[in-house]
Write a protein that holds these residues in place. Structure first.
Motif, PDB file in Angstrom:
ATOM      1  N   GLN A   1       0.836  -1.196   0.000  1.00  0.00           N
ATOM      2  CA  GLN A   1       0.000   0.000   0.000  1.00  0.00           C
ATOM      3  C   GLN A   1       0.879   1.258   0.000  1.00  0.00           C
TER       4      GLN A   1
ATOM      5  N   ARG B   1       1.060   3.876  -3.232  1.00  0.00           N
ATOM      6  CA  ARG B   1       0.685   5.280  -3.036  1.00  0.00           C
ATOM      7  C   ARG B   1       1.869   6.218  -3.283  1.00  0.00           C
ATOM      8  N   TYR B   2       3.056   5.761  -2.885  1.00  0.00           N
ATOM      9  CA  TYR B   2       4.283   6.570  -3.002  1.00  0.00           C
ATOM     10  C   TYR B   2       5.392   5.709  -3.589  1.00  0.00           C
TER      11      TYR B   2
END
Length: 74
Positions: free
Chosen positions: A14, A18-19
């Motif tokens: 996750q 996201r990054y």
């Protein structure tokens, strides 16, 4: 001080999704490249806290570096 974006209870995958630039942080601390082999599957289940413990990384340092990348991504 800003509220942390990345927490110990987030899944590693996750965080990476996201990054994406956090991959450099994970690799810097000796984590395997989660984009290859069985590691994408493992990263979906593994929490940041567990990854730090498994790779003997001080959790506070890992979170500090991950959150620095997340802040710069905004």
């Amino acid at each position: 001080m800003d509220q942390p974006t990345i927490t110990p209870e987030m899944n590693v995958w996750q965080v990476y999704q996201r990054y994406p630039d956090t991959m450099d942080v994970f690799l810097k601390y000796g984590c395997p490249d989660m984009r290859c082999g069985i590691f994408p599957f493992m990263a979906r289940m593994m929490k940041v806290r567990w990854a730090a413990k498994m790779h003997k990384i001080p959790l506070d340092l890992l979170l500090q570096d991950l959150n620095a990348v997340a802040r710069n991504a905004k």
